[in-house]
Scaffold this active site. Sequence first.
Site, mmCIF file in Angstrom:
data_model
loop_
_atom_site.group_PDB
_atom_site.id
_atom_site.type_symbol
_atom_site.label_atom_id
_atom_site.label_comp_id
_atom_site.label_asym_id
_atom_site.label_seq_id
_atom_site.Cartn_x
_atom_site.Cartn_y
_atom_site.Cartn_z
ATOM 1 N N GLY A 46 -11.953 20.043 22.886
ATOM 2 C CA GLY A 46 -12.314 21.186 22.045
ATOM 3 C C GLY A 46 -11.961 22.546 22.624
ATOM 4 O O GLY A 46 -11.618 23.464 21.888
ATOM 5 N N GLU A 101 -15.739 26.921 27.827
ATOM 6 C CA GLU A 101 -16.328 26.023 26.822
ATOM 7 C C GLU A 101 -16.078 26.533 25.416
ATOM 8 O O GLU A 101 -16.052 27.741 25.187
ATOM 9 C CB GLU A 101 -17.854 25.965 27.038
ATOM 10 C CG GLU A 101 -18.416 24.671 27.508
ATOM 11 C CD GLU A 101 -18.212 23.435 26.645
ATOM 12 O OE1 GLU A 101 -17.187 23.292 25.940
ATOM 13 O OE2 GLU A 101 -19.091 22.581 26.692
ATOM 14 N N ASP A 105 -24.375 24.365 22.878
ATOM 15 C CA ASP A 105 -25.508 24.059 21.989
ATOM 16 C C ASP A 105 -26.718 23.764 22.864
ATOM 17 O O ASP A 105 -27.375 24.686 23.346
ATOM 18 C CB ASP A 105 -25.106 22.897 21.074
ATOM 19 C CG ASP A 105 -26.149 22.605 20.016
ATOM 20 O OD1 ASP A 105 -27.130 23.357 19.919
ATOM 21 O OD2 ASP A 105 -25.992 21.621 19.274
ATOM 22 N N LYS A 133 -24.804 28.701 20.320
ATOM 23 C CA LYS A 133 -25.828 28.445 19.290
ATOM 24 C C LYS A 133 -27.200 28.736 19.884
ATOM 25 O O LYS A 133 -28.011 27.830 20.070
ATOM 26 C CB LYS A 133 -25.782 26.984 18.844
ATOM 27 C CG LYS A 133 -24.658 26.630 17.906
ATOM 28 C CD LYS A 133 -24.847 25.217 17.380
ATOM 29 C CE LYS A 133 -23.697 24.778 16.527
ATOM 30 N NZ LYS A 133 -23.786 23.331 16.204
ATOM 31 N N VAL A 156 -19.985 23.506 13.029
ATOM 32 C CA VAL A 156 -18.789 24.301 12.744
ATOM 33 C C VAL A 156 -17.518 23.585 13.208
ATOM 34 O O VAL A 156 -17.564 22.747 14.112
ATOM 35 C CB VAL A 156 -18.881 25.704 13.405
ATOM 36 C CG1 VAL A 156 -20.037 26.498 12.820
ATOM 37 C CG2 VAL A 156 -19.015 25.601 14.912
ATOM 38 N N ARG A 168 -9.212 20.774 14.116
ATOM 39 C CA ARG A 168 -9.093 21.516 15.386
ATOM 40 C C ARG A 168 -8.065 22.631 15.275
ATOM 41 O O ARG A 168 -8.153 23.636 15.968
ATOM 42 C CB ARG A 168 -8.653 20.580 16.514
ATOM 43 C CG ARG A 168 -9.696 19.568 16.950
ATOM 44 C CD ARG A 168 -9.258 18.946 18.271
ATOM 45 N NE ARG A 168 -9.952 17.716 18.589
ATOM 46 C CZ ARG A 168 -11.137 17.636 19.200
ATOM 47 N NH1 ARG A 168 -11.764 18.730 19.543
ATOM 48 N NH2 ARG A 168 -11.681 16.472 19.465
HETATM 49 P P1 5GP Z 1 -24.255 20.489 24.044
HETATM 50 O O1 5GP Z 1 -24.191 19.546 25.224
HETATM 51 O O2 5GP Z 1 -24.211 21.947 24.466
HETATM 52 O O3 5GP Z 1 -25.393 20.211 23.102
HETATM 53 O O4 5GP Z 1 -22.998 20.185 23.143
HETATM 54 C C1 5GP Z 1 -21.763 20.652 23.479
HETATM 55 C C2 5GP Z 1 -20.658 19.892 22.790
HETATM 56 O O5 5GP Z 1 -21.087 19.343 21.517
HETATM 57 C C3 5GP Z 1 -19.546 20.845 22.460
HETATM 58 O O6 5GP Z 1 -18.646 20.981 23.540
HETATM 59 C C4 5GP Z 1 -18.933 20.197 21.236
HETATM 60 O O7 5GP Z 1 -18.026 19.214 21.640
HETATM 61 C C5 5GP Z 1 -20.104 19.538 20.541
HETATM 62 N N1 5GP Z 1 -20.662 20.418 19.484
HETATM 63 C C6 5GP Z 1 -21.851 21.067 19.480
HETATM 64 N N2 5GP Z 1 -22.010 21.778 18.352
HETATM 65 C C7 5GP Z 1 -20.883 21.584 17.620
HETATM 66 C C8 5GP Z 1 -20.434 22.067 16.338
HETATM 67 O O8 5GP Z 1 -21.088 22.837 15.612
HETATM 68 N N3 5GP Z 1 -19.212 21.650 15.913
HETATM 69 C C9 5GP Z 1 -18.428 20.808 16.637
HETATM 70 N N4 5GP Z 1 -17.251 20.465 16.124
HETATM 71 N N5 5GP Z 1 -18.814 20.322 17.849
HETATM 72 C C10 5GP Z 1 -20.026 20.715 18.333
#
Ligand code: 5GP
Length: 182
Positions: A46, A101, A105, A133, A156, A168
């Site tokens: 990503g 990054e 989230d 987020k 998103v 992507r």
């Molecule tokens: P975290 O570990 O911070 O919860 O999640 C991070 C990863 O989850 C990001 O690098 C991404 O790959 C995925 N992710 C989290 N939110 C989104 C979103 O709204 N859209 C997409 N496409 N991937 C997300």
Amino acid sequence: MNAMHPDVETVLFSEEDIAAMVKRMGEEISRDYAGRDLVLIAVLRGAVVFMGDLMRAIDCPVAIDFMAVSSYGDGAKSSGIVRIIKDLDIDIKGRDVLIVEDILDSGLTLKYLMKNLASRKPASLEVATFLWKDVEGKQAAVNPKYVGTHCPDAFVVGYGLDYAERYRNLPYVGVLKPEVYS
Ligand code: 5GP
């Protein structure tokens, strides 16, 4: 302005918005890391689009490297348990590492990665995230030093972010129409 993809309901951040944010982040990073030994590390896949733009917005010398990880689960929700599929090729010991990054989230994936990278004794270890987020009441496990913009708590796509490996390549960040998921 690009024609909107038929699956996209709303554009949250346009190509122009993104360019302005990346330029600002590049300026901040260039100022903070002047005269240092900066290594940008992106997590596949990503963050690739953001990495490509951000590195060109930085005007001090940079090295880049990539990691690939697989988190257990379906990818939409992160468990924080991560397996390294592709490790770094370069040695980060004593160097100034900035993790690049796409979206932060829960930050659980990143927290795990940072612990792993910290054990390799970099001089410094920080995070630059394009989207954050940081919705009220929700706390990320990691505090990013550089943020492109805050993002609403929706799923998103675009600018590197996928849904089932699609979208992507959209040059903007948007929200998909609900029927795309069904
Ligand atoms: P975290 O570990 O911070 O919860 O999640 C991070 C990863 O989850 C990001 O690098 C991404 O790959 C995925 N992710 C989290 N939110 C989104 C979103 O709204 N859209 C997409 N496409 N991937 C997300």
